[in-house]
Write a protein that holds these residues in place. Sequence first.
Motif, PDB file in Angstrom:
ATOM      1  N   ALA A  81      47.380  43.721  31.353  1.00  0.00           N
ATOM      2  CA  ALA A  81      45.950  43.703  30.982  1.00  0.00           C
ATOM      3  C   ALA A  81      45.414  45.133  30.979  1.00  0.00           C
ATOM      4  O   ALA A  81      45.989  46.021  31.615  1.00  0.00           O
ATOM      5  CB  ALA A  81      45.161  42.854  31.972  1.00  0.00           C
ATOM      6  N   ALA A  82      44.305  45.323  30.292  1.00  0.00           N
ATOM      7  CA  ALA A  82      43.705  46.662  30.185  1.00  0.00           C
ATOM      8  C   ALA A  82      43.336  47.211  31.567  1.00  0.00           C
ATOM      9  O   ALA A  82      42.901  46.467  32.449  1.00  0.00           O
ATOM     10  CB  ALA A  82      42.458  46.585  29.316  1.00  0.00           C
ATOM     11  N   GLY A  83      43.484  48.538  31.721  1.00  0.00           N
ATOM     12  CA  GLY A  83      43.157  49.191  32.993  1.00  0.00           C
ATOM     13  C   GLY A  83      41.707  48.956  33.404  1.00  0.00           C
ATOM     14  O   GLY A  83      41.402  48.737  34.575  1.00  0.00           O
ATOM     15  N   TYR A  84      40.799  48.961  32.413  1.00  0.00           N
ATOM     16  CA  TYR A  84      39.377  48.757  32.749  1.00  0.00           C
ATOM     17  C   TYR A  84      39.133  47.353  33.289  1.00  0.00           C
ATOM     18  O   TYR A  84      38.247  47.127  34.119  1.00  0.00           O
ATOM     19  CB  TYR A  84      38.473  49.060  31.547  1.00  0.00           C
ATOM     20  CG  TYR A  84      38.660  48.146  30.351  1.00  0.00           C
ATOM     21  CD1 TYR A  84      38.104  46.884  30.325  1.00  0.00           C
ATOM     22  CD2 TYR A  84      39.397  48.562  29.236  1.00  0.00           C
ATOM     23  CE1 TYR A  84      38.283  46.051  29.233  1.00  0.00           C
ATOM     24  CE2 TYR A  84      39.589  47.739  28.149  1.00  0.00           C
ATOM     25  CZ  TYR A  84      39.034  46.481  28.157  1.00  0.00           C
ATOM     26  OH  TYR A  84      39.223  45.647  27.084  1.00  0.00           O
ATOM     27  N   PHE A  85      39.931  46.386  32.835  1.00  0.00           N
ATOM     28  CA  PHE A  85      39.811  45.003  33.305  1.00  0.00           C
ATOM     29  C   PHE A  85      40.244  44.929  34.782  1.00  0.00           C
ATOM     30  O   PHE A  85      39.535  44.393  35.643  1.00  0.00           O
ATOM     31  CB  PHE A  85      40.676  44.102  32.414  1.00  0.00           C
ATOM     32  CG  PHE A  85      40.615  42.619  32.685  1.00  0.00           C
ATOM     33  CD1 PHE A  85      39.689  42.062  33.563  1.00  0.00           C
ATOM     34  CD2 PHE A  85      41.502  41.763  32.031  1.00  0.00           C
ATOM     35  CE1 PHE A  85      39.646  40.690  33.796  1.00  0.00           C
ATOM     36  CE2 PHE A  85      41.471  40.387  32.261  1.00  0.00           C
ATOM     37  CZ  PHE A  85      40.546  39.861  33.150  1.00  0.00           C
ATOM     38  N   LYS A  86      41.392  45.529  35.081  1.00  0.00           N
ATOM     39  CA  LYS A  86      41.887  45.534  36.470  1.00  0.00           C
ATOM     40  C   LYS A  86      40.870  46.201  37.399  1.00  0.00           C
ATOM     41  O   LYS A  86      40.574  45.705  38.482  1.00  0.00           O
ATOM     42  CB  LYS A  86      43.213  46.296  36.555  1.00  0.00           C
ATOM     43  CG  LYS A  86      44.347  45.650  35.789  1.00  0.00           C
ATOM     44  CD  LYS A  86      45.625  46.459  35.993  1.00  0.00           C
ATOM     45  CE  LYS A  86      46.725  45.966  35.079  1.00  0.00           C
ATOM     46  NZ  LYS A  86      48.004  46.647  35.299  1.00  0.00           N
ATOM     47  N   GLN A  87      40.315  47.353  36.945  1.00  0.00           N
ATOM     48  CA  GLN A  87      39.363  48.081  37.785  1.00  0.00           C
ATOM     49  C   GLN A  87      38.081  47.270  37.975  1.00  0.00           C
ATOM     50  O   GLN A  87      37.508  47.255  39.061  1.00  0.00           O
ATOM     51  CB  GLN A  87      39.064  49.458  37.163  1.00  0.00           C
ATOM     52  CG  GLN A  87      38.453  50.442  38.130  1.00  0.00           C
ATOM     53  CD  GLN A  87      39.256  50.617  39.417  1.00  0.00           C
ATOM     54  OE1 GLN A  87      40.473  50.760  39.394  1.00  0.00           O
ATOM     55  NE2 GLN A  87      38.569  50.569  40.571  1.00  0.00           N
ATOM     56  N   ALA A  88      37.641  46.575  36.923  1.00  0.00           N
ATOM     57  CA  ALA A  88      36.428  45.753  37.035  1.00  0.00           C
ATOM     58  C   ALA A  88      36.635  44.648  38.071  1.00  0.00           C
ATOM     59  O   ALA A  88      35.710  44.314  38.828  1.00  0.00           O
ATOM     60  CB  ALA A  88      36.079  45.153  35.670  1.00  0.00           C
TER      61      ALA A  88
END
Length: 306
Positions: free
Chosen positions: A204-211
Motif C-alpha cells: 500500500a502507499a506510504g502515505y496510507f501506512k503513515q495515516a
Amino acid sequence: MKNRITEILKTTYPLVQGPMRFITLGEMAAMVSKSGGFGQIAASSLPGDRLRLEIEKAKSITDRPVGVNIPVYRPNAEEALEIAIEMGIQTVTTSAGSPFKLIDKIKEAGMKVVHKVSSVRMALKAQDAGVDAVIATGYEAGGHIGQDETTTLCLIPQLVDALEIPVVAAGGVGDARGLIAAFALGAEGVEMGTRFVATHECPAAGYFKQALINAPENATVVLGKKMPLRVLRNQKTDKITDRTREVSSGKTEVEDVQEGDADSTIMSSGQIAAMIKDRKAVSEVFPEMMNDAVRITTRLHDLFAK
Ligand SMILES: Cc1cc2nc3c(=O)[nH]c(=O)nc-3n(C[C@H](O)[C@H](O)[C@H](O)COP(=O)(O)O)c2cc1C
C-alpha cells in the motif's frame, strides 16, 4: 494450537490475514502463510492472468496453504474461482454476495470455503448453503461492513449460539488482547486487515501506512448505505455531504502507489487504526500475537481460576 479452524485452513495458528483489494497479493499472502497464519490473495477486480501470476508467486515462496478471496458480486467471481481450482488452491473465502452462487463448483472441486457475514441471518443462510465456517465482520472493521451496524463484541456470541460451524472474528482486532477477547466470545479464529496495512512489506502507499499510524481514536467514518465502507476520515471524506452515497476505496493499489495523497484518497481502515503505532514485518504479526496471548491467558487464569 489445533481447533476446527486450523483443521479447515491447514495452518499452525487459527489466524487469518484479511484480504484487501489490490493490496494483499501473492507475496504478502505467502509471507503470512509462511509465518503460520492463513494468507489470502484478494481476487477482487484482478484480471485472470494477474491472479494466476499472484498464485504462482505465492507458491514459489511457500508450500503452506494460501487462500483466494472472491467477492461474489464482482463480475470476475466465477473466473477467479475457476483459476483457484485450476491452480490447486485448497480453501477460498467468499464475501459480498450469496455463497449459493459458487458453492456447487467449490464443493465439486473438493475445496473448503469460508464465507464472510455480518449478521446472524446471513450466517444461517451460509451454513445452509454448506460453507465450512464463517468470518464475522463487526461494524468496527475496515472496508465493507454490515448494514446492521452490529459490533464484533455483540455479533460473535450470537453467531456462536446460532451456528454449528465455526466462527472467525473480524473487525477491531489489532493485537493479542483482541485475539483473547474474540476467543472468550466463542470465536475459533481471528481475521485482521488494517493491522497488515501498516507492515513493511505491504505494497500500500506510504502515505496510507503513515495515516494509519497517525490515526486518533475517531479517525474513521462510514460511507455508503447499501454497501457501507469504513474508511479513514480526511479532507476528501469531509467534503462528502451525503454519507449515504456509495463510494469505493481509492488508488491505494500496488501500481498506483505514487498517485494520490492522504488528503485526497479514500483509504479503507478499521477503528483499530488508532491502536497501530508502528510498522512491523508481516512475518512478526501473528507469531508475536500468539506469544502475547500466552501472557494474557496466564494473567486471566490467575485472576479467575485461583
Ligand atoms: C484496505 C482494506 C481493503 C479491504 N478489502 C477487502 C476485500 O477486497 N475483500 C474482503 O473480503 N474484505 C476486504 N477488507 C476487509 C478485511 O479483509 C478484514 O475483514 C477487515 O479489515 C477486518 O477488520 P480490521 O480492519 O478491524 O482488522 C478490506 C479491509 C481493508 C482495511
